[in-house]
Design a protein around this motif. Structure first.
Motif, PDB file in Angstrom:
ATOM      1  N   PRO A 181      39.189  35.328  48.583  1.00 60.41           N
ATOM      2  CA  PRO A 181      38.918  35.046  47.162  1.00 60.41           C
ATOM      3  C   PRO A 181      40.086  34.308  46.495  1.00 60.41           C
ATOM      4  N   SER A 182      39.718  33.531  45.479  1.00 61.08           N
ATOM      5  CA  SER A 182      40.711  32.761  44.724  1.00 61.08           C
ATOM      6  C   SER A 182      40.276  32.715  43.256  1.00 61.08           C
ATOM      7  N   SER A 183      41.031  31.967  42.464  1.00 66.56           N
ATOM      8  CA  SER A 183      40.699  31.854  41.035  1.00 66.56           C
ATOM      9  C   SER A 183      39.409  31.093  40.806  1.00 66.56           C
ATOM     10  N   LEU A 195      33.299  44.742  37.018  1.00 69.47           N
ATOM     11  CA  LEU A 195      34.251  44.661  38.115  1.00 69.47           C
ATOM     12  C   LEU A 195      34.460  43.202  38.463  1.00 69.47           C
ATOM     13  N   LYS A 196      35.677  42.890  38.895  1.00 67.16           N
ATOM     14  CA  LYS A 196      35.993  41.521  39.278  1.00 67.16           C
ATOM     15  C   LYS A 196      36.687  41.576  40.633  1.00 67.16           C
ATOM     16  N   LEU A 197      36.019  40.959  41.645  1.00 70.59           N
ATOM     17  CA  LEU A 197      36.558  40.918  42.996  1.00 70.59           C
ATOM     18  C   LEU A 197      37.166  39.549  43.218  1.00 70.59           C
ATOM     19  N   GLY A 198      38.511  39.497  43.161  1.00 64.56           N
ATOM     20  CA  GLY A 198      39.191  38.220  43.243  1.00 64.56           C
ATOM     21  C   GLY A 198      39.304  37.591  41.858  1.00 64.56           C
ATOM     22  N   GLY A 199      39.556  36.280  41.877  1.00 62.66           N
ATOM     23  CA  GLY A 199      39.721  35.586  40.608  1.00 62.66           C
ATOM     24  C   GLY A 199      41.040  35.866  39.936  1.00 62.66           C
ATOM     25  N   ALA A 206      45.558  36.353  40.750  1.00 63.83           N
ATOM     26  CA  ALA A 206      46.642  36.056  41.693  1.00 63.83           C
ATOM     27  C   ALA A 206      47.028  37.273  42.513  1.00 63.83           C
ATOM     28  N   GLN A 207      46.663  38.491  42.049  1.00 63.07           N
ATOM     29  CA  GLN A 207      47.069  39.707  42.762  1.00 63.07           C
ATOM     30  C   GLN A 207      46.089  40.108  43.860  1.00 63.07           C
ATOM     31  N   HIS A 259      31.014  33.054  41.392  1.00 57.47           N
ATOM     32  CA  HIS A 259      31.742  31.869  40.927  1.00 57.47           C
ATOM     33  C   HIS A 259      32.260  31.157  42.175  1.00 57.47           C
ATOM     34  N   TYR A 260      31.991  29.833  42.312  1.00 53.40           N
ATOM     35  CA  TYR A 260      32.268  29.206  43.600  1.00 53.40           C
ATOM     36  C   TYR A 260      32.493  27.702  43.456  1.00 53.40           C
TER      37      TYR A 260
END
Length: 851
Positions: free
Chosen positions: A81-83, A107-111, A113-114, A191-192
């Protein structure tokens, strides 16, 4: 693809909301799923994203689950995962379809920097991170995720997760949050970028729990009118989208529109078709306004578009110097500065529409409705907590020493920036020197009166030193007997005329000048006690101008004062003989003050700033100790006088001072009690008048000249002679400061008083056995006649006080009060008179008695 098998639901869950989709077992999407269905397909035993371009795709489902709840999700992302590539799972949504204005939790998986699983609360004003897994938890090339989010009945959230091959749940974080208690659905959004548009897979989801059991209707928390065009309503909970038909206003007022926004569902705004009329109560009816759970609010609301008018809110008490505290009871009121207000209107006053200015600083008041005939204390915010609960107090953001001890201006303004009340309190208002030292408040006698004078304010008479939150100790009907009068005319420059009054006055119409000069503007100072008339052209030298107002002036009592036409002009250099020293008090009472009265015999005006008063040194034959009488350009008109002293109060205490003819000076020349020689000069030291005064000039019958002034008998005679001065009589209170020319002294050309013959010998031989005392007063008068010896001893009271004709005589046969023949010697006969118009005077003559 791994499959996840679910046990049968326990009985305790029966009747709860349940969503169970196992895509790995070949289940298809049920009919309640909506959103971007075209961008998903079943592939590789899972529900998979199938797009060809970069973007975001959402699936959402109705769900009321929000308490005693569990949300389980299993799936994978075939990428790190990334931003730009991440999954957002919204477990509670306030509305469907979801948009940026809704609220809830997700919930947010990724997106980030951590590389964390992050749990957020979404609010109308932004998102708040509540909890998160450890950093780098999702830092994998392929993320096989297993997530369980739980919320118990106490609204505690717990986040469990595992990655890779699912073995058991691991607690990642927990947090308690109860901000949102409603859910309309859930959603999953991918989101992709283009390269990741087919890399999202969903194996299964399981949602179980209860909806919030809300059966309570919303409550109206507050309302506020936004000017005259809108009404804002704030409710205790989120509202369902309202309809304008739920609202109805009486008194023929129509609603134009309703404003409600999903991102702020507690609040709505009603807009009126026409502006509201100020200070007119109106009735708003609300019918079946619904919350998110279908509970209805119905009620009637009395509204008031309030415009606070001048005089409706009054300053009633001022504690400027609270130390030392008089009342040592700690439960009475704190030892702090405060201002007490009183609502003297018939309507409540919203204090958040009021601003108060103290000196140059302006302060806003917090919300509070001050009811009619009620008191409110304003105090520094950091002192408000010390006040007793029964006294209403608003804490303002001023310093604890905002109210200066000596005085300051306090002004109340409405929300329209209109002045409601303004005053400039002074330490003189205490009227008690000891109380002015501290610990006592200034109380207002009558808040219904606009007057701010010593007749309406004084130190508190309450034993506590003040009366905050209750009726003032001096409360009474205001009574003010001070008659308006002109104190001074000044010409600060050829383009300005200044008129000073003894009280605040305001014009009912414009000032006018004759011969005509165009008036450029008018300014008031000293609370309206000084009127400054600014001219478009300069006054001409040698011209006499008449200043007048046809409509008159009005004071704070609404009493109209019509001043006589005022004569002004440019002052000329006074010439010798034009000004005279007319009355002097040089041996005052112990608490009295010296004074000197000067008179302008004319012609023309004299500027006081051009004069100096000095002592005369007989040995050096020159003036010394010269004093500047004024830095202001005060006019002395022809045939008028001006009394000079360091303070008016010291003269008021003993005499009937005429304030219109008074001028305070910083200092007078040294005036010894036994006598002195004074010189009146111009600023270029040209001598205008020189006088000599001594105790020997006083009437011989006076035991002491203390407190008795000497007045000049004849302005044309040499005032260095002692016989040109005479003691002011008791009927004048022994002095007449400022009363020239209304009460004039005895001048030989006006009153005739003489003895005939000039000696008598009452021996019974028939020759000059009696004396005739003749008087001619020009008109009828009340008179007294007394005979004194040269030592000042009263020998005979011939007339104790009686009305007499203008001309007449009395007879004295040389006998004293006991009927005995008086000793041979020189005697003085005194005539005191008073006319019906108040004018009074005194005359004396001398004669010889022989045997």
């Amino acid at each position: 693809m791994m499959r996840y098998l679910w046990a049968l639901l326990p009985l305790s869950l029966c009747g709860q909301n349940l969503i169970h989709q196992d895509f790995s077992a070949g289940q298809s999407l049920d009919s309640l799923w909506q959103g971007d269905l075209q961008n998903f397909e079943f592939r590789d035993s899972a529900l998979a994203l199938n797009d060809s371009v970069a973007g975001q795709s959402t699936l959402y489902h109705t769900s009321g689950v929000m308490t005693a709840a569990r949300w389980d999700f299993h799936g994978r992302m075939d990428f790190n995962p990334s931003s730009s590539n991440y999954l957002k799972i919204e477990v509670m949504l306030s509305q469907l379809p979801p948009d940026s204005s809704h609220f809830g939790y997700y919930l947010k998986l990724g997106g980030n920097a951590q590389d964390q699983i992050q749990f957020y609360r979404q609010d109308p004003n932004g998102d708040q991170l509540l909890a998160a897994s450890a950093a780098d938890y999702l830092d994998l090339n392929t993320v096989q995720y297993h997530i369980s989010l739980r919320r118990n009945a106490d609204l505690l959230w717990e986040l469990y997760a595992d990655t890779g091959s699912f073995e058991q749940w691991y607690l990642q974080a927990s947090v308690r949050d109860s901000n949102h208690r409603f859910s309309a659905g859930l959603a999953m959004t991918c989101h992709y970028t283009k390269t990741r548009s087919t890399k999202f897979y969903f194996d299964s989801l399981y949602v179980v729990g209860a909806a919030y059991p809300d059966s309570i209707a919303p409550e109206l928390i507050s309302w506020s009118l936004k000017g005259d065009s809108a009404l804002q309503l704030n409710f205790s909970e989120k509202l369902a989208p309202p309809q304008l038909s739920a609202f109805e206003i009486q008194q023929g007022i129509q609603l134009a529109s309703l404003e409600w926004q999903a991102h702020n569902p507690h609040e709505l705004m009603l807009h009126f078709k026409d502006p509201l009329l100020p200070n007119q109560p109106i009735l708003l009816r609300i019918e079946k306004l619904s919350d998110l759970f279908g509970n209805h609010y119905s009620d009637s609301l009395n509204l008031l578009y309030r415009q606070v008018l001048a005089g409706e809110l009054r300053i009633n008490e001022i504690m400027a110097d609270p130390s030392p505290k008089v009342d040592l009871n700690p439960n009475s009121f704190p030892e702090v500065e405060f201002i007490e207000l009183i609502n003297v209107s018939q309507l409540a006053i919203p204090m958040d529409q009021i601003e108060i200015q103290i000196g140059e600083r302006l302060y806003s008041c917090p919300p509070f409705w001050l009811q009619p005939d009620s008191f409110l204390i304003l105090s520094a915010a950091n002192t408000a907590v010390y006040w007793p609960a029964q006294i209403p107090v608003l804490g303002l953001n001023w310093s604890s020493s905002a109210l200066t001890n000596d005085g300051n201006r306090i002004t109340l303004y409405s929300s329209e920036a209109e002045e409601i009340e303004s005053l400039h309190y002074s330490s003189d208002w205490y009227q008690e020197a000891l109380k002015a030292e501290g610990g006592w408040s200034l109380e207002r006698k009558d808040p219904s009166s606009d007057c701010h004078t010593i007749w309406n304010w004084q130190a508190s008479q309450d034993p506590s030193g003040a009366s905050p939150g209750r009726r003032n100790s001096i409360a009474d009907v205001y009574h003010d007997s001070l008659k308006a009068q002109v104190l001074a005319l000044k010409i600060p420059s050829p383009f300005e005329i200044q008129i000073d009054f003894n009280r605040s006055l305001f014009g009912l119409g414009p000032w006018q000048i004759d011969p005509p000069i165009l008036i450029d503007s008018l300014a008031l100072s000293q609370e309206g006690k000084s009127h400054h008339i600014y001219l478009s052209q300069a006054l001409e030298e040698g011209l006499l101008y008449r200043v007048f107002t046809e409509e008159g002036l009005v004071d704070c009592r609404n009493q109209i004062y019509q001043p006589d036409s005022l004569k002004v002009g440019l002052a000329l250099k006074p010439q010798p003989g034009q000004l005279r020293i007319s009355e002097v008090l040089f041996n005052p009472y112990p608490k009295g003050k010296d004074f000197v009265e000067i008179r302008n015999l004319g012609p023309g005006f004299v500027d006081l700033a051009d004069l100096r008063l000095a002592s005369w040194n007989s040995e050096l034959q020159e003036a010394i100790d010269a004093k500047v009488l004024s830095l202001e350009h005060r006019l002395i008109a022809a045939d008028s006088c001006l009394v000079l002293a360091t303070e008016a109060a010291a003269l008021h205490a003993f005499y009937q001072l005429r304030e219109a003819n008074f001028q305070a000076v910083a200092e007078l020349p040294s005036m010894p009690d036994e006598g002195l020689e004074l010189v009146l000069m111009r600023s270029d030291f040209e001598i205008l008048d020189r006088v000599f005064l001594s105790e020997e000039s006083h009437a011989p019958f006076l035991s002491s000249g203390e407190g008795v002034s000497l007045y000049r008998l004849d302005f044309q005679q040499n005032a260095l002679r002692l016989d040109q001065w005479q003691s002011s009589p008791a009927t004048w209170d022994y002095a007449t400061p400022g009363w020239c020319p209304d009460i004039k002294r005895n001048i030989a050309s006006k009153v005739q008083w003489q003895a005939y013959p000039e000696y008598l010998s009452p021996n019974g031989d028939g020759y000059r056995d009696y004396l005739e005392l003749h008087y001619n007063l020009a008109k009828d008068a009340w008179i007294q006649i007394h005979i004194y010896d040269r030592q000042g001893n009263l020998q005979k009271e011939i007339i104790a006080g009686d009305q007499a004709s203008a001309e007449g005589f009395v007879v004295w046969q040389g006998q004293d009060e006991g009927g005995q023949l008086c000793a041979a010697g020189v005697y003085l006969a005194y005539l005191e008179y008073r006319f019906a118009d108040g004018e009074m005077g005194r005359a004396r003559c001398s004669f010889v008695l022989s045997h």
